[in-house]
Design an enzyme around this catalytic site. Structure first.
Site, PDB file in Angstrom:
ATOM      1  N   CYS A  16       0.685  -0.772  -0.260  1.00 51.86           N
ATOM      2  CA  CYS A  16      -0.042   0.358   0.075  1.00 51.86           C
ATOM      3  C   CYS A  16       1.057   1.413  -0.168  1.00 51.86           C
ATOM      4  O   CYS A  16       0.631   2.045  -0.913  1.00 51.86           O
ATOM      5  CB  CYS A  16      -0.980   0.221   1.606  1.00 51.86           C
ATOM      6  N   ASP A 442      34.964  19.507  17.310  1.00 52.08           N
ATOM      7  CA  ASP A 442      35.277  21.309  17.853  1.00 52.08           C
ATOM      8  C   ASP A 442      36.030  21.221  19.254  1.00 52.08           C
ATOM      9  O   ASP A 442      35.236  20.639  20.042  1.00 52.08           O
ATOM     10  CB  ASP A 442      34.312  22.631  17.353  1.00 52.08           C
ATOM     11  N   ASP A 641      29.167  23.201  17.936  1.00 53.39           N
ATOM     12  CA  ASP A 641      27.893  23.773  18.602  1.00 53.39           C
ATOM     13  C   ASP A 641      28.133  25.670  18.129  1.00 53.39           C
ATOM     14  O   ASP A 641      27.347  26.182  18.217  1.00 53.39           O
ATOM     15  CB  ASP A 641      28.165  23.953  19.837  1.00 53.39           C
TER      16      ASP A 641
END
Length: 836
Positions: A16, A442, A641
């Site tokens: 389906c 980082d 960040d």
């Protein structure tokens, strides 16, 4: 480009969802389609110059299904719950009715074979019509109550996209038609007194097979619907967190209002034990807030004036007031729910295999059924035998398990992640996270706290420390660099005044250039001074010494010579070392990227045992580092960040943003960590591995079930071993396969990372982290609270102390179990009394 979500009705299996997917992809202007069988929904991204919602809905209807636009629920789940509950109730009612008629039908049809007592009017050749027609009458209500299988099944069959319902409809429909044919043959046999024909058709009616198959499939669907409801339990729990009422200040009076009446900048009062109704900033009071439901953080987090609060977290101790900054769909809770729902609706690359197979699966099964039936007839077996083979193949091959294998695991996995503060944006990221072999970190704000402090000020003989700090303060006040905050805070603590700054210019990756009293001033790294031909003189060895101890030297000069330097240190997060150790245990290559000089980077790397690092990296070079690693054939995850990390995050295979980072970093990420904790990267990778393993298990069982089931149903083993699969057993097996896949996915609800398991074990040995709250009498000023704080901090078990003079409450965060008597004695030694 427009993105829209639709609810799809009528989908029952992967065939389906594939039919809907194929139909929509054919439309001009379609960019992306994600059809989710589990939630019966579809997310479509399209160019609204070529398409509109009405045309998409019409296309879905032409494929044999119904589509309606999903309304923005704004954290209101009533509609979704009603749809799910209505489906469960409908299946329950269908099951009850089916059982009421199926049990006597089975008894009558099989009783004579099992020597069960039957009324005499069902026995013997003369009662054959009564025996057959009673079965027909009992089967009719079961067919009628389950008519949905026939409506959807034949509709999709005629639309050339047959699905699971088509297989059920063809198989049970053929059995019912053959039963009606048998009744006529029994009547004819009685008329001509042909006892052989009478016995042949009396014993092979197939009404019970059709009815029991429908009942078992409905039973399986009922169990499946209930289990599927549990897969979205994590989302439902998040939705339940949102409080319904808020206590606000209106005209200096406390008024309780509905959450829907809240406005931005409203001042909300939250008493101990109450839920925080919206996102905001504290304007009065201190407290500790339980954010565990949103972030997974087990300990309450201390909060004071100026700190942010998250809607739906719980205020544990002090009474506070906060100003509302975000409402409705903008709140953290809403964004978390949105991310989880979007991830649940997306498809992992591994799902493409199942999609390709299921797209040709149902037509292939119908063909196999026809070939098997014909083959057994040609081999000389009677029609009843061949028909039983054909029905068994159709029923056992329903591809429900195949369609549920991936979405169930993804929904449970992403939901479990959200409960632990790990937000996974899409299923592809979940799969890729398990395949990474290199992790790039980082430094600032990721490995370190991102809150650096001034540690040293070195000047030449012509300038004082305060003047150098004042010059740096005046320039850095306009900068957004994390190191600038340290200079600004130090100068403000010293109560220095700002100087007038002109021609301010931020030099990306180097520092700042500006004018003070018409004199050009440079402030930045060594490269900035070298680019402007300014000698470091005697400051170079000092800067090297500071850098080797993990401090970052910031040079200040005019256009002719260096004036001095300010050393800034950023503290390494408490969990960073453990996280990096875990990465190495996972056989990941760890690389630290930083804009710091080589010496500072080396000091941090030595402290954390990081084997590879790249220092003095400009923002644009971070992207190049990721690209170079990928060109070497590595699967790279980038953790960052800040704004400077966005290009590298976008380039990486898996981008992970620390939750405390900037919006642009979070936007570029595939995985967002709500907490500012590197250990959550470990948890995210382990969750990814567990989810992918679960998907593979589900797909294995779905495939192996069909690989074994179809040959068995086709009678491949009949000639050799006499094995033949009854259609009723085929129906039971098909239903149980779907339920088993969902139940296997639900095991992910209990996922725990190795870190958390180890923490639990350590806590069992050492005691648990905890928070204690005491009310202390006699404190009236900062000196009083300072004495109490100093006394408590002298205890090894005490981690931190927060004191609210207005409420006289002292919140003590402890590393280990400690008796309140010891705490009280320490406070008494400081000259104060514990009253509660």
């Amino acid at each position: 480009m427009k993105s829209q979500k639709f609810d799809i009705k009528g989908m029952t299996c992967s065939a389906c969802s594939n039919a809907v997917d194929r139909s929509i992809k054919k439309l001009e202007g379609i960019s992306e389609v994600n059809v989710n069988l589990l939630s019966n929904s579809m997310i479509v991204k399209y160019d609204d110059k070529f398409l509109n919602d009405e045309k998409i809905i019409k296309t879905v209807e032409d494929a044999g299904y119904e589509a309606v636009l999903t309304q923005d629920k704004n954290i209101k789940k009533e509609k979704k719950e009603n749809i799910a509950q209505n489906e469960i109730n409908e299946l329950k009612n269908r099951l009850i009715v089916s059982l009421i008629f199926a049990i006597p039908l089975f008894y009558i049809a099989m009783g004579h074979m099992l020597n069960w007592p039957l009324p005499s009017y069902f026995l013997g050749e003369k009662n054959a019509i009564t025996f057959a027609f009673t079965q027909f009458l009992l089967a009719i209500p079961i067919v009628f109550i389950n008519i949905k299988y026939y409506k959807v099944g034949f509709k999709t069959l005629f639309k050339a996209s047959p699905n699971m319902d088509s297989l059920i409809a063809i198989g049970t429909g053929a059995a019912m038609l053959y039963g009606v044919f048998a009744i006529y043959k029994i009547g004819f046999a009685l008329g001509i007194n042909d006892l052989n024909m009478l016995q042949q058709y009396s014993m092979n009616l197939y009404f019970e097979s059709a009815a029991i198959v429908l009942t078992l499939i409905t039973f399986g669907k009922y169990l499946e619907a209930r289990a599927k409801g549990k897969t979205s339990e994590a989302i439902n729990k998040l939705m339940d967190l949102a409080p319904k009422k808020a206590l606000v200040l209106r005209e200096n009076k406390e008024v309780e209002i509905s959450i829907d009446e809240l406005k931005l900048k409203d001042i909300v009062i939250v008493k101990p034990g109450a839920s925080i109704p919206a996102d905001g900033v504290i304007v009065f009071g201190n407290t500790a807030i339980d954010e565990s439901m949103l972030t997974g953080e087990s300990l309450p987090v201390s909060k004071k004036i100026g700190d942010k609060v998250i809607g739906a977290s719980i205020n544990k101790y002090g009474s506070i007031k906060f100003e509302v900054t975000k409402l409705g769909s903008d709140t953290v809770l809403s964004q978390i729910i949105k991310l989880v729902e979007e991830a649940s609706s997306s498809k992992a690359p591994i799902a493409k295999l199942a999609d390709k197979i299921s797209s040709i699966f149902v037509p292939s099964v119908i063909l196999i059924s026809i070939i098997a039936t014909t083959t057994w007839l040609l081999l000389g077996y009677d029609f009843e035998f061949a028909l039983g083979i054909g029905i068994a193949i159709l029923v056992i091959s329903c591809p429900c398990a195949l369609g549920l294998a991936t979405p169930t695991a993804i929904m449970v996995g992403t939901g479990r992640g959200a409960q632990n503060g790990i937000l996974i944006k899409n299923a592809e990221s979940l799969e890729l996270a398990e395949k990474i072999d290199t992790i790039v970190l980082d430094k600032t704000g990721t490995i370190t706290e991102g809150k650096p402090k001034v540690t040293d000020i070195i000047v030449n003989s012509e300038i004082s420390e305060n003047i150098l700090l004042q010059i740096a303060y005046s320039l850095e006040k306009n900068s957004e660099h994390p190191l600038a905050d340290a200079v600004v805070k130090k100068a403000e603590d010293e109560k220095l005044d700002l100087l007038e700054v002109k021609d301010f210019k931020a030099l990306n990756g180097l520092g700042i250039k500006a004018k003070i009293e018409d004199e050009t001033i440079f402030i930045g790294n060594k490269k900035l001074l070298e680019n402007n031909n300014i000698s470091l003189d005697e400051f170079f060895p000092i800067s090297e010494k500071l850098a080797s101890s993990g401090k970052t030297p910031i040079f200040i000069s005019n256009s002719k010579k260096i004036l001095g330097l300010i050393a800034i240190a950023d503290v390494v997060k408490a969990t960073s070392k453990q996280a990096i150790e875990e990465f190495y245990k996972m056989n990941l290559e760890v690389i630290m990227l930083t804009g710091d000089n080589q010496k500072t980077a080396q000091a941090i790397a030595n402290e954390l045992n990081i084997r590879n690092f790249i220092a003095e990296v400009l923002p644009e070079d971070k992207d190049k580092v990721i690209k170079k690693l990928q060109e070497e054939g590595k699967k790279v995850a980038m953790v960052g960040d800040g704004i400077n990390d966005a290009p590298a995050l976008a380039r990486s295979d898996v981008a992970i943003a620390i939750g405390a980072g900037t919006d642009i970093a979070i936007e570029s990420a595939n995985i967002v960590l709500v907490r500012n904790d590197l250990l959550d990267v470990v948890r995210a990778i382990e969750l990814s591995t567990a989810t992918l393993k679960n998907i593979k298990q589900n797909l294995f069982w779905a495939f192996i079930y069909n690989i074994i089931g179809i040959p068995l149903a086709a009678g491949v083993f009949y000639s050799l071993l006499g094995w033949k699969l009854n259609p009723m057993f085929a129906g039971a097996a098909m239903s149980l396969s779907s339920v088993s896949v969902v139940l296997n996915a639900l095991r992910l609800r209990f996922f725990k990372s190795t870190i958390d398991k180890n923490m639990i074990n350590n806590q069992n040995i050492k005691g648990v982290n905890m928070t204690k709250v005491l009310k202390v009498d006699g404190m009236s000023c900062g000196h009083c609270s300072g004495r109490v704080e100093k006394a408590l901090n002298s205890l090894d078990e005490v981690k931190s102390v927060e004191i609210d003079l207005s409420t006289k409450e002292v919140v003590i965060n402890c590393n280990e179990e400690i008796s309140e008597k010891i705490l009280e004695d320490k406070i008494k030694e400081a000259g104060y009394e514990v009253i509660k």
